[in-house]
Design a protein around this motif. Sequence first.
Motif, PDB file in Angstrom:
ATOM      1  N   GLN A   1     -56.573  73.458   8.804  1.00  0.00           N
ATOM      2  CA  GLN A   1     -57.684  74.194   8.216  1.00  0.00           C
ATOM      3  C   GLN A   1     -57.612  74.215   6.692  1.00  0.00           C
ATOM      4  OE1 GLN A   1     -60.440  75.782   9.718  1.00  0.00           O
ATOM      5  NE2 GLN A   1     -59.758  74.502  11.413  1.00  0.00           N
ATOM      6  N   LEU A   2     -56.416  74.233   6.147  1.00  0.00           N
ATOM      7  CA  LEU A   2     -56.241  74.429   4.710  1.00  0.00           C
ATOM      8  C   LEU A   2     -56.188  73.125   3.921  1.00  0.00           C
ATOM      9  CD1 LEU A   2     -53.531  77.238   4.922  1.00  0.00           C
ATOM     10  CD2 LEU A   2     -55.936  77.545   4.295  1.00  0.00           C
ATOM     11  N   SER A   3     -55.845  72.021   4.578  1.00  0.00           N
ATOM     12  CA  SER A   3     -55.578  70.771   3.867  1.00  0.00           C
ATOM     13  C   SER A   3     -56.860  70.081   3.418  1.00  0.00           C
ATOM     14  CB  SER A   3     -54.770  69.826   4.751  1.00  0.00           C
ATOM     15  OG  SER A   3     -53.511  70.388   5.047  1.00  0.00           O
ATOM     16  N   GLN A   4     -56.773  69.516   2.220  1.00  0.00           N
ATOM     17  CA  GLN A   4     -57.888  68.774   1.651  1.00  0.00           C
ATOM     18  C   GLN A   4     -57.668  67.266   1.759  1.00  0.00           C
ATOM     19  OE1 GLN A   4     -60.646  70.413   0.351  1.00  0.00           O
ATOM     20  NE2 GLN A   4     -59.633  72.239   1.157  1.00  0.00           N
ATOM     21  N   THR A   5     -56.532  66.855   2.283  1.00  0.00           N
ATOM     22  CA  THR A   5     -56.177  65.443   2.374  1.00  0.00           C
ATOM     23  C   THR A   5     -55.474  65.169   3.688  1.00  0.00           C
ATOM     24  OG1 THR A   5     -54.814  63.680   1.392  1.00  0.00           O
ATOM     25  CG2 THR A   5     -54.038  65.936   1.121  1.00  0.00           C
ATOM     26  N   LYS A   6     -55.526  63.911   4.122  1.00  0.00           N
ATOM     27  CA  LYS A   6     -54.824  63.495   5.337  1.00  0.00           C
ATOM     28  C   LYS A   6     -53.386  63.055   5.044  1.00  0.00           C
ATOM     29  CE  LYS A   6     -58.045  63.785   8.602  1.00  0.00           C
ATOM     30  NZ  LYS A   6     -57.888  64.511   9.881  1.00  0.00           N
ATOM     31  N   GLU A   7     -53.045  62.967   3.752  1.00  0.00           N
ATOM     32  CA  GLU A   7     -51.684  62.592   3.348  1.00  0.00           C
ATOM     33  C   GLU A   7     -50.930  63.868   2.989  1.00  0.00           C
ATOM     34  OE1 GLU A   7     -50.489  59.386   3.231  1.00  0.00           O
ATOM     35  OE2 GLU A   7     -52.395  58.684   4.062  1.00  0.00           O
ATOM     36  N   LEU A   8     -49.978  64.244   3.818  1.00  0.00           N
ATOM     37  CA  LEU A   8     -49.307  65.529   3.634  1.00  0.00           C
ATOM     38  C   LEU A   8     -47.784  65.377   3.597  1.00  0.00           C
ATOM     39  CD1 LEU A   8     -51.320  67.790   6.121  1.00  0.00           C
ATOM     40  CD2 LEU A   8     -51.506  67.749   3.629  1.00  0.00           C
ATOM     41  N   ARG A   9     -47.197  66.004   2.602  1.00  0.00           N
ATOM     42  CA  ARG A   9     -45.743  66.139   2.573  1.00  0.00           C
ATOM     43  C   ARG A   9     -45.446  67.612   2.823  1.00  0.00           C
ATOM     44  NH1 ARG A   9     -43.218  65.259  -1.922  1.00  0.00           N
ATOM     45  NH2 ARG A   9     -41.436  64.086  -1.137  1.00  0.00           N
ATOM     46  N   ILE A  10     -44.638  67.867   3.844  1.00  0.00           N
ATOM     47  CA  ILE A  10     -44.360  69.227   4.309  1.00  0.00           C
ATOM     48  C   ILE A  10     -42.916  69.562   3.994  1.00  0.00           C
ATOM     49  CG2 ILE A  10     -44.519  70.802   6.257  1.00  0.00           C
ATOM     50  CD1 ILE A  10     -47.130  69.362   5.818  1.00  0.00           C
ATOM     51  N   PHE A  11     -42.697  70.634   3.239  1.00  0.00           N
ATOM     52  CA  PHE A  11     -41.357  71.011   2.788  1.00  0.00           C
ATOM     53  C   PHE A  11     -40.908  72.308   3.445  1.00  0.00           C
ATOM     54  CE2 PHE A  11     -39.124  73.460  -0.762  1.00  0.00           C
ATOM     55  CZ  PHE A  11     -37.857  73.026  -0.379  1.00  0.00           C
ATOM     56  N   ASP A  12     -39.731  72.254   4.088  1.00  0.00           N
ATOM     57  CA  ASP A  12     -39.125  73.435   4.715  1.00  0.00           C
ATOM     58  C   ASP A  12     -37.796  73.717   4.023  1.00  0.00           C
ATOM     59  OD1 ASP A  12     -37.863  75.325   6.320  1.00  0.00           O
ATOM     60  OD2 ASP A  12     -38.592  74.462   8.195  1.00  0.00           O
ATOM     61  N   PRO A  13     -37.676  74.840   3.285  1.00  0.00           N
ATOM     62  CA  PRO A  13     -36.467  75.120   2.508  1.00  0.00           C
ATOM     63  C   PRO A  13     -35.297  75.644   3.337  1.00  0.00           C
ATOM     64  CG  PRO A  13     -37.960  76.958   2.330  1.00  0.00           C
ATOM     65  CD  PRO A  13     -38.681  75.919   3.141  1.00  0.00           C
ATOM     66  N   ALA A  14     -35.544  75.969   4.598  1.00  0.00           N
ATOM     67  CA  ALA A  14     -34.482  76.453   5.493  1.00  0.00           C
ATOM     68  C   ALA A  14     -34.689  75.775   6.845  1.00  0.00           C
ATOM     69  CB  ALA A  14     -34.545  77.971   5.619  1.00  0.00           C
ATOM     70  N   VAL A  15     -34.503  74.466   6.857  1.00  0.00           N
ATOM     71  CA  VAL A  15     -34.955  73.636   7.978  1.00  0.00           C
ATOM     72  C   VAL A  15     -34.146  73.844   9.253  1.00  0.00           C
ATOM     73  CG1 VAL A  15     -33.570  71.599   7.399  1.00  0.00           C
ATOM     74  CG2 VAL A  15     -35.776  71.310   8.541  1.00  0.00           C
ATOM     75  N   GLY A  16     -32.892  74.298   9.119  1.00  0.00           N
ATOM     76  CA  GLY A  16     -32.077  74.539  10.308  1.00  0.00           C
ATOM     77  C   GLY A  16     -31.976  73.312  11.184  1.00  0.00           C
ATOM     78  N   MET A  17     -32.227  73.462  12.487  1.00  0.00           N
ATOM     79  CA  MET A  17     -32.162  72.343  13.428  1.00  0.00           C
ATOM     80  C   MET A  17     -33.420  71.485  13.416  1.00  0.00           C
ATOM     81  SD  MET A  17     -30.251  73.900  16.771  1.00  0.00           S
ATOM     82  CE  MET A  17     -29.871  75.639  16.700  1.00  0.00           C
ATOM     83  N   GLY A  18     -34.388  71.851  12.591  1.00  0.00           N
ATOM     84  CA  GLY A  18     -35.555  71.005  12.403  1.00  0.00           C
ATOM     85  C   GLY A  18     -36.668  71.179  13.412  1.00  0.00           C
ATOM     86  N   ASN A  19     -36.546  72.147  14.330  1.00  0.00           N
ATOM     87  CA  ASN A  19     -37.544  72.253  15.392  1.00  0.00           C
ATOM     88  C   ASN A  19     -38.934  72.579  14.845  1.00  0.00           C
ATOM     89  OD1 ASN A  19     -38.207  72.435  18.329  1.00  0.00           O
ATOM     90  ND2 ASN A  19     -38.722  74.534  17.768  1.00  0.00           N
ATOM     91  N   LEU A  20     -39.040  73.548  13.940  1.00  0.00           N
ATOM     92  CA  LEU A  20     -40.345  73.909  13.394  1.00  0.00           C
ATOM     93  C   LEU A  20     -40.939  72.761  12.595  1.00  0.00           C
ATOM     94  CD1 LEU A  20     -42.604  75.951  12.858  1.00  0.00           C
ATOM     95  CD2 LEU A  20     -41.254  76.840  10.937  1.00  0.00           C
ATOM     96  N   LEU A  21     -40.135  72.142  11.742  1.00  0.00           N
ATOM     97  CA  LEU A  21     -40.643  71.051  10.904  1.00  0.00           C
ATOM     98  C   LEU A  21     -41.108  69.879  11.759  1.00  0.00           C
ATOM     99  CD1 LEU A  21     -41.143  69.954   8.071  1.00  0.00           C
ATOM    100  CD2 LEU A  21     -38.788  69.110   8.041  1.00  0.00           C
ATOM    101  N   LEU A  22     -40.329  69.506  12.776  1.00  0.00           N
ATOM    102  CA  LEU A  22     -40.714  68.387  13.631  1.00  0.00           C
ATOM    103  C   LEU A  22     -41.945  68.729  14.476  1.00  0.00           C
ATOM    104  CD1 LEU A  22     -37.159  67.167  14.636  1.00  0.00           C
ATOM    105  CD2 LEU A  22     -38.906  65.773  13.513  1.00  0.00           C
ATOM    106  N   THR A  23     -42.037  69.971  14.938  1.00  0.00           N
ATOM    107  CA  THR A  23     -43.222  70.397  15.689  1.00  0.00           C
ATOM    108  C   THR A  23     -44.474  70.231  14.838  1.00  0.00           C
ATOM    109  OG1 THR A  23     -41.949  72.020  16.963  1.00  0.00           O
ATOM    110  CG2 THR A  23     -44.315  72.335  16.902  1.00  0.00           C
ATOM    111  N   VAL A  24     -44.394  70.654  13.587  1.00  0.00           N
ATOM    112  CA  VAL A  24     -45.552  70.596  12.691  1.00  0.00           C
ATOM    113  C   VAL A  24     -45.883  69.149  12.318  1.00  0.00           C
ATOM    114  CG1 VAL A  24     -46.345  71.184  10.361  1.00  0.00           C
ATOM    115  CG2 VAL A  24     -45.265  72.929  11.798  1.00  0.00           C
TER     116      VAL A  24
END
Length: 333
Positions: free
Chosen positions: A115-138
Amino acid sequence: MNPEKIETAFSLMEEAITTIERSLDTSFFDAYIENAENLVDDAKVRVIDQTPDKKTVAKIEALYQDILQLDLQKEEWRKLTQLLLLHGSKKEGLQPNHQLTPDSIGFLFVFLIEQLSQTKELRIFDPAVGMGNLLLTVVIGLQQAGYHAQGIGVDIDDTLLAIAAANGALMAETLQLFHQDSLHDLLVDPVEIAMGDLPVGYYPNDEQAEKFITHAEKEHSYAHHLLLEQSMHYVKPAGYGLFLVPSNFLETEQGPLLEKWLGKKVYLQGIIQLPDELFQSEHSRKSILLLQNTGADAKQVDKVLLVKLPTLKEPAKVSSFFKEFEDWKSSNL
């Protein structure tokens, strides 16, 4: 997604991990990492000093062939790794800040970013990535929706980061991962979106904390406050941040310090309180904080989004929230 296929894969993977765990006399999570690295390395077991022995190697590699024959797709690998890590978390006893973020929240993040993105090219940054489940889900969810999304993560815990790297490799998803204290200078180029399930607690390095607007003068600073400020520093002008924070984040003794930063550097555009059903106690309840960087054409919205999701289990109520968010966005952003 075929539940029987995932169940079969879980049994095979769990047996392989347990066999490695016993053979190497190691922890579940170290065996998990070893197992993933073996699978990625042409499904061959790594042998050091004749360990594991030939019989054990043959057993594990036979399990690997059965797993590969299932021909798991990226999202199936993601679901499988999540189930295995939940299983391992019960065995190992993880602290609350290291627990996996539920899928339902990850999918909610995907909707909000779309909903918020203005582009189809996205770099997603997680500063506390842990095991990566949230970042990989997104990242995978956005890719399935037609976005070109790349995940970037930082964590100070080397075991958790190794799990994130192993999971990414299993899913053929290249994550850019950094092993360091997220509150020091990062080698992260500006991103479109910062997001995370932020660890809650005190940050012990007072000297480093003093570099942030949100630092406390007379006690240790809240780590999640500092991480909010640090994360948005790496977001492009007018870019967004989506963060899981305690629902009472403005009501604590350090709340005014956060408010001071919110007024100077970023716009607080929304607070989405998550359903009570997701949390064991009132104290542990969390909300999604929607922030936007200043710059470009960004401005403080006239009406900050303040909403409580009653449930994530009833599709009609989730759809009602989606409509409410879309209406708010069209009127305010």
